[in-house]
Write a protein that holds these residues in place. Structure first.
Motif, PDB file in Angstrom:
ATOM      1  N   ASP A  86       0.796  -1.231   0.000  1.00  0.00           N
ATOM      2  CA  ASP A  86       0.000   0.000   0.000  1.00  0.00           C
ATOM      3  C   ASP A  86       0.828   1.279   0.000  1.00  0.00           C
ATOM      4  O   ASP A  86       0.324   2.345  -0.346  1.00  0.00           O
ATOM      5  N   GLU A  87       2.088   1.201   0.406  1.00  0.00           N
ATOM      6  CA  GLU A  87       2.944   2.387   0.450  1.00  0.00           C
ATOM      7  C   GLU A  87       3.456   2.785  -0.941  1.00  0.00           C
ATOM      8  O   GLU A  87       3.848   3.931  -1.150  1.00  0.00           O
ATOM      9  N   VAL A  88       3.466   1.868  -1.891  1.00  0.00           N
ATOM     10  CA  VAL A  88       4.099   2.120  -3.191  1.00  0.00           C
ATOM     11  C   VAL A  88       3.488   3.298  -3.944  1.00  0.00           C
ATOM     12  O   VAL A  88       4.228   4.185  -4.393  1.00  0.00           O
ATOM     13  N   PRO A  89       2.161   3.392  -4.106  1.00  0.00           N
ATOM     14  CA  PRO A  89       1.619   4.508  -4.888  1.00  0.00           C
ATOM     15  C   PRO A  89       2.012   5.873  -4.336  1.00  0.00           C
ATOM     16  O   PRO A  89       2.215   6.821  -5.095  1.00  0.00           O
ATOM     17  N   HIS A 100       7.779   9.954 -16.717  1.00  0.00           N
ATOM     18  CA  HIS A 100       7.367   8.562 -16.542  1.00  0.00           C
ATOM     19  C   HIS A 100       6.818   8.306 -15.152  1.00  0.00           C
ATOM     20  O   HIS A 100       5.986   7.435 -14.957  1.00  0.00           O
ATOM     21  N   GLN A 101       7.279   9.066 -14.151  1.00  0.00           N
ATOM     22  CA  GLN A 101       6.895   8.745 -12.787  1.00  0.00           C
ATOM     23  C   GLN A 101       5.405   8.988 -12.558  1.00  0.00           C
ATOM     24  O   GLN A 101       4.722   8.164 -11.993  1.00  0.00           O
ATOM     25  N   THR A 102       4.910  10.130 -12.987  1.00  0.00           N
ATOM     26  CA  THR A 102       3.484  10.381 -12.880  1.00  0.00           C
ATOM     27  C   THR A 102       2.726   9.317 -13.663  1.00  0.00           C
ATOM     28  O   THR A 102       1.714   8.816 -13.222  1.00  0.00           O
ATOM     29  N   GLY A 103       3.247   8.960 -14.830  1.00  0.00           N
ATOM     30  CA  GLY A 103       2.610   7.937 -15.637  1.00  0.00           C
ATOM     31  C   GLY A 103       2.506   6.611 -14.912  1.00  0.00           C
ATOM     32  O   GLY A 103       1.519   5.903 -15.058  1.00  0.00           O
ATOM     33  N   PHE A 104       3.511   6.254 -14.102  1.00  0.00           N
ATOM     34  CA  PHE A 104       3.438   4.971 -13.421  1.00  0.00           C
ATOM     35  C   PHE A 104       2.414   4.981 -12.303  1.00  0.00           C
ATOM     36  O   PHE A 104       1.744   3.984 -12.063  1.00  0.00           O
ATOM     37  N   GLN A 105       2.255   6.093 -11.630  1.00  0.00           N
ATOM     38  CA  GLN A 105       1.190   6.192 -10.632  1.00  0.00           C
ATOM     39  C   GLN A 105      -0.159   5.993 -11.320  1.00  0.00           C
ATOM     40  O   GLN A 105      -1.047   5.325 -10.802  1.00  0.00           O
ATOM     41  N   GLU A 106      -0.300   6.549 -12.512  1.00  0.00           N
ATOM     42  CA  GLU A 106      -1.529   6.369 -13.291  1.00  0.00           C
ATOM     43  C   GLU A 106      -1.699   4.918 -13.723  1.00  0.00           C
ATOM     44  O   GLU A 106      -2.817   4.417 -13.792  1.00  0.00           O
ATOM     45  N   VAL A 107      -0.595   4.248 -14.031  1.00  0.00           N
ATOM     46  CA  VAL A 107      -0.654   2.829 -14.401  1.00  0.00           C
ATOM     47  C   VAL A 107      -1.242   2.021 -13.251  1.00  0.00           C
ATOM     48  O   VAL A 107      -2.140   1.186 -13.445  1.00  0.00           O
ATOM     49  N   LEU A 108      -0.763   2.259 -12.038  1.00  0.00           N
ATOM     50  CA  LEU A 108      -1.282   1.540 -10.866  1.00  0.00           C
ATOM     51  C   LEU A 108      -2.764   1.853 -10.652  1.00  0.00           C
ATOM     52  O   LEU A 108      -3.557   0.956 -10.362  1.00  0.00           O
ATOM     53  N   ARG A 119      -1.515  -8.343  -6.286  1.00  0.00           N
ATOM     54  CA  ARG A 119      -1.736  -8.677  -4.871  1.00  0.00           C
ATOM     55  C   ARG A 119      -0.546  -8.273  -4.025  1.00  0.00           C
ATOM     56  O   ARG A 119      -0.683  -7.952  -2.850  1.00  0.00           O
ATOM     57  N   ARG A 120       0.656  -8.356  -4.603  1.00  0.00           N
ATOM     58  CA  ARG A 120       1.885  -7.963  -3.912  1.00  0.00           C
ATOM     59  C   ARG A 120       2.617  -6.960  -4.792  1.00  0.00           C
ATOM     60  O   ARG A 120       2.697  -7.136  -6.013  1.00  0.00           O
TER      61      ARG A 120
END
Length: 195
Positions: A86-89, A100-108, A119-120
């Motif tokens: 849960d801490e990752v986002p 890319h970083q903002t994009g990866f938050q959007e990917v999640l 799940r992990r």
């Protein structure tokens, strides 16, 4: 789910931009991981580069996700930090260092909306020193964390029931993650363009 439960599909992903010095950390780690280790059939190793939302299809198919990236944790340059579940986002969007970083938050978020969130989840981030050196290599403190970051990933894979094994044979040229002279060794050995 217990920490030791086997995951069906695992994605090991490196993200970043090799053209901006330490911003390339994630890509260089996943490249080296693939060079050193063979993984079980249920593990996919991917250079995600700066693909952003194009990575959603890969992420939504994963039960477990390990991400390598340069992250501004506010730590000393070259310091590694492992963040889980849960801490990752929170860390993938805490301080925007690159597109890319903002994009990866959007990917999640997109994977979550589709009901296919891993799940992990584990983020192995390294505090960058230099993100301004266009065309430059990783800085020494960040490059020194490639091996330790790989060790963390190997420990996670073992915990998730998919241990990596050192390769007995080198990776074939056509099976490398990066080609066309942008692999780490070729890229850093070439002459820098004039100012």
């Amino acid at each position: 789910m217990t920490d030791h439960a086997k995951l069906d599909r695992i994605l090991v992903l490196g993200i970043g931009n090799i053209l901006w010095a330490d911003e390339g950390f994630g890509v260089r780690v996943v490249e080296e991981f693939h060079r050193r280790y063979a993984v079980p059939d249920n593990v996919t190793i991917l250079d995600g580069g700066t693909q952003g939302l194009y990575l959603v299809n890969y992420v939504e198919e994963a039960d477990g996700l390990i991400v390598f990236d340069a992250i501004d944790y506010g730590l000393a340059p070259g310091e590694l930090k492992l963040v889980r579940d849960d801490e990752v986002p929170r860390f993938t969007g805490a301080k925007k260092m690159s597109l890319h970083q903002t994009g990866f938050q959007e990917v999640l978020s997109a994977a979550d909306l589709l009901g296919r969130y891993p799940r992990r989840l584990a983020l192995i981030g390294c505090q960058p020193l230099d993100l301004e050196d266009w065309g430059g290599p990783l800085t020494a403190p960040v490059r020194a964390q490639i091996g330790p970051a790989i060790e963390l990933a190997c420990a996670l894979l073992a915990e998730w029931g998919a241990p990596a094994a050192l390769r007995s044979e080198p990776v074939a040229a056509d099976a490398r993650l990066l080609a066309n002279d942008i692999d780490h060794q070729s890229y850093e050995m070439r002459a820098r363009p004039a100012e």
